[in-house]
Design a protein around this motif. Structure first.
Motif, mmCIF file in Angstrom:
data_model
loop_
_atom_site.group_PDB
_atom_site.id
_atom_site.type_symbol
_atom_site.label_atom_id
_atom_site.label_comp_id
_atom_site.label_asym_id
_atom_site.label_seq_id
_atom_site.Cartn_x
_atom_site.Cartn_y
_atom_site.Cartn_z
ATOM 1 N N ALA A 66 0.841 -1.208 0.000
ATOM 2 C CA ALA A 66 0.000 0.000 0.000
ATOM 3 C C ALA A 66 0.869 1.250 0.000
ATOM 4 O O ALA A 66 0.593 2.217 -0.722
ATOM 5 C CB ALA A 66 -0.928 -0.009 1.214
ATOM 6 N N GLY A 67 1.923 1.255 0.817
ATOM 7 C CA GLY A 67 2.825 2.400 0.860
ATOM 8 C C GLY A 67 3.483 2.669 -0.481
ATOM 9 O O GLY A 67 3.616 3.820 -0.912
ATOM 10 N N ILE A 68 3.872 1.605 -1.166
ATOM 11 C CA ILE A 68 4.486 1.762 -2.491
ATOM 12 C C ILE A 68 3.461 2.277 -3.495
ATOM 13 O O ILE A 68 3.761 3.165 -4.299
ATOM 14 C CB ILE A 68 5.113 0.429 -2.954
ATOM 15 N N ALA A 69 2.239 1.743 -3.460
ATOM 16 C CA ALA A 69 1.198 2.204 -4.387
ATOM 17 C C ALA A 69 0.914 3.689 -4.214
ATOM 18 O O ALA A 69 0.824 4.440 -5.186
ATOM 19 C CB ALA A 69 -0.079 1.384 -4.201
ATOM 20 N N VAL A 70 0.776 4.126 -2.967
ATOM 21 C CA VAL A 70 0.510 5.539 -2.700
ATOM 22 C C VAL A 70 1.725 6.392 -3.082
ATOM 23 O O VAL A 70 1.591 7.400 -3.780
ATOM 24 C CB VAL A 70 0.108 5.763 -1.223
ATOM 25 N N THR A 71 2.895 5.995 -2.638
ATOM 26 C CA THR A 71 4.119 6.765 -2.918
ATOM 27 C C THR A 71 4.357 6.901 -4.415
ATOM 28 O O THR A 71 4.780 7.957 -4.893
ATOM 29 C CB THR A 71 5.334 6.119 -2.224
ATOM 30 N N SER A 72 4.054 5.855 -5.177
ATOM 31 C CA SER A 72 4.288 5.889 -6.621
ATOM 32 C C SER A 72 3.423 6.916 -7.341
ATOM 33 O O SER A 72 3.741 7.326 -8.453
ATOM 34 C CB SER A 72 4.054 4.501 -7.224
ATOM 35 N N ALA A 73 2.328 7.337 -6.714
ATOM 36 C CA ALA A 73 1.438 8.323 -7.316
ATOM 37 C C ALA A 73 1.675 9.738 -6.793
ATOM 38 O O ALA A 73 1.064 10.687 -7.269
ATOM 39 C CB ALA A 73 -0.022 7.926 -7.064
ATOM 40 N N PRO A 75 3.821 13.290 -5.868
ATOM 41 C CA PRO A 75 4.838 14.098 -6.536
ATOM 42 C C PRO A 75 6.236 13.710 -6.047
ATOM 43 O O PRO A 75 6.405 13.256 -4.906
ATOM 44 C CB PRO A 75 4.503 15.533 -6.102
ATOM 45 N N LYS A 76 7.187 13.884 -6.911
ATOM 46 C CA LYS A 76 8.578 13.588 -6.575
ATOM 47 C C LYS A 76 8.951 14.262 -5.252
ATOM 48 O O LYS A 76 8.586 15.408 -5.007
ATOM 49 C CB LYS A 76 9.462 14.134 -7.703
ATOM 50 N N GLY A 77 9.622 13.506 -4.386
ATOM 51 C CA GLY A 77 10.047 14.057 -3.101
ATOM 52 C C GLY A 77 9.079 13.829 -1.950
ATOM 53 O O GLY A 77 9.316 14.278 -0.839
ATOM 54 N N ARG A 78 7.971 13.126 -2.199
ATOM 55 C CA ARG A 78 6.991 12.830 -1.147
ATOM 56 C C ARG A 78 6.896 11.314 -0.978
ATOM 57 O O ARG A 78 7.171 10.552 -1.896
ATOM 58 C CB ARG A 78 5.611 13.387 -1.506
ATOM 59 N N ILE A 79 6.471 10.887 0.213
ATOM 60 C CA ILE A 79 6.332 9.461 0.514
ATOM 61 C C ILE A 79 5.069 9.239 1.339
ATOM 62 O O ILE A 79 4.688 10.093 2.149
ATOM 63 C CB ILE A 79 7.583 8.944 1.273
ATOM 64 N N GLY A 80 4.415 8.103 1.113
ATOM 65 C CA GLY A 80 3.227 7.755 1.884
ATOM 66 C C GLY A 80 3.608 6.933 3.106
ATOM 67 O O GLY A 80 4.305 5.932 2.982
ATOM 68 N N VAL A 81 3.177 7.368 4.278
ATOM 69 C CA VAL A 81 3.422 6.621 5.516
ATOM 70 C C VAL A 81 2.073 6.245 6.131
ATOM 71 O O VAL A 81 1.090 6.964 6.012
ATOM 72 C CB VAL A 81 4.292 7.419 6.527
ATOM 73 N N THR A 82 2.050 5.122 6.802
ATOM 74 C CA THR A 82 0.799 4.548 7.292
ATOM 75 C C THR A 82 0.207 5.335 8.453
ATOM 76 O O THR A 82 0.880 5.630 9.425
ATOM 77 C CB THR A 82 1.033 3.097 7.746
ATOM 78 N N VAL A 83 -1.086 5.622 8.330
ATOM 79 C CA VAL A 83 -1.864 6.229 9.401
ATOM 80 C C VAL A 83 -2.751 5.159 10.035
ATOM 81 O O VAL A 83 -2.879 5.086 11.252
ATOM 82 C CB VAL A 83 -2.747 7.380 8.846
ATOM 83 N N GLU A 84 -3.327 4.310 9.178
ATOM 84 C CA GLU A 84 -4.241 3.262 9.662
ATOM 85 C C GLU A 84 -4.265 2.142 8.641
ATOM 86 O O GLU A 84 -4.134 2.368 7.443
ATOM 87 C CB GLU A 84 -5.643 3.851 9.832
ATOM 88 N N LEU A 85 -4.403 0.910 9.145
ATOM 89 C CA LEU A 85 -4.489 -0.257 8.268
ATOM 90 C C LEU A 85 -5.478 -1.234 8.886
ATOM 91 O O LEU A 85 -5.437 -1.479 10.087
ATOM 92 C CB LEU A 85 -3.102 -0.901 8.137
ATOM 93 N N LYS A 86 -6.374 -1.765 8.058
ATOM 94 C CA LYS A 86 -7.358 -2.739 8.529
ATOM 95 C C LYS A 86 -7.318 -3.931 7.594
ATOM 96 O O LYS A 86 -7.357 -3.771 6.379
ATOM 97 C CB LYS A 86 -8.754 -2.124 8.522
ATOM 98 N N ILE A 87 -7.189 -5.117 8.157
ATOM 99 C CA ILE A 87 -7.051 -6.314 7.335
ATOM 100 C C ILE A 87 -8.114 -7.349 7.712
ATOM 101 O O ILE A 87 -8.480 -7.473 8.886
ATOM 102 C CB ILE A 87 -5.632 -6.910 7.457
ATOM 103 N N ASN A 88 -8.603 -8.059 6.699
ATOM 104 C CA ASN A 88 -9.505 -9.188 6.891
ATOM 105 C C ASN A 88 -8.814 -10.421 6.335
ATOM 106 O O ASN A 88 -8.405 -10.433 5.166
ATOM 107 C CB ASN A 88 -10.821 -8.993 6.125
ATOM 108 N N PHE A 89 -8.694 -11.451 7.165
ATOM 109 C CA PHE A 89 -8.138 -12.725 6.731
ATOM 110 C C PHE A 89 -9.300 -13.592 6.260
ATOM 111 O O PHE A 89 -10.249 -13.836 7.016
ATOM 112 C CB PHE A 89 -7.364 -13.388 7.870
ATOM 113 N N LEU A 90 -9.251 -14.043 5.017
ATOM 114 C CA LEU A 90 -10.366 -14.743 4.399
ATOM 115 C C LEU A 90 -10.165 -16.251 4.286
ATOM 116 O O LEU A 90 -11.134 -17.001 4.271
ATOM 117 C CB LEU A 90 -10.618 -14.167 2.999
ATOM 118 N N ALA A 91 -8.902 -16.665 4.171
ATOM 119 C CA ALA A 91 -8.573 -18.089 4.020
ATOM 120 C C ALA A 91 -7.112 -18.267 4.397
ATOM 121 O O ALA A 91 -6.347 -17.301 4.404
ATOM 122 C CB ALA A 91 -8.817 -18.541 2.584
#
Length: 146
Positions: A66-73, A75-91
């Motif tokens: 997720a961090g890479i997906a956000v950071t890749s979009a 502007p140059k010189g900015r990075i996405g850092v996690t504020v919140e993450l929610k996960i569901n385990f399905l199998a």
């Protein structure tokens, strides 16, 4: 109006080559603006008592994707850092490899939301085993990565 220049996909490789991500063995498969695919091969030190990928390992892989997906979009010189993450385990994540496919859903100001699908793979199949949403904040990239 000149189009904004986004971060290079090489930034993801640079960030992934340090710390926990490197030690765990996260492997970047693909990066393009707003999308990332990151994989992890099964190892004995990454599984829980039933032999499936550990939930904490799955979560960490999703956080990285997720961090890479956000950071890749961003502007140059900015990075996405996690504020919140929610996960569901399905199998059970019982394959020989775990793949996280992340997509930026929305960027609004300095906050971005991404979704991640986790696939467990073996020689015969690829199965959805977890899903997460992640909220990221855009910050200035540390000087060492600029």
């Amino acid at each position: 109006m000149e189009p904004k220049q986004t971060n290079s996909p090489k930034l993801a490789e640079t960030i992934n080559a340090k710390g926990f991500s490197h030690a765990a063995g996260f492997r970047i498969i693909a990066v393009e603006p707003g999308h990332a695919e990151v994989a992890l091969a099964r190892r004995d030190d990454l599984v829980q008592f039933f032999g499936h990928f550990h939930g904490g390992v799955i979560t960490a892989l999703g956080d990285q994707a997720a961090g890479i997906a956000v950071t890749s979009a961003l502007p140059k010189g900015r990075i996405g850092v996690t504020v919140e993450l929610k996960i569901n385990f399905l199998a059970p994540a019982d394959g020989g490899e775990l793949v996280a496919r992340a997509k930026l859903l929305k960027m609004s100001g300095s906050i971005g939301v991404a979704v991640v699908e986790f696939l467990t793979r073996d020689e015969k199949s690829e199965r959805l085993c977890a899903f997460c949403t992640a909220t990221m904040r855009a910050l200035d990239l540390p000087a060492e990565f600029k």
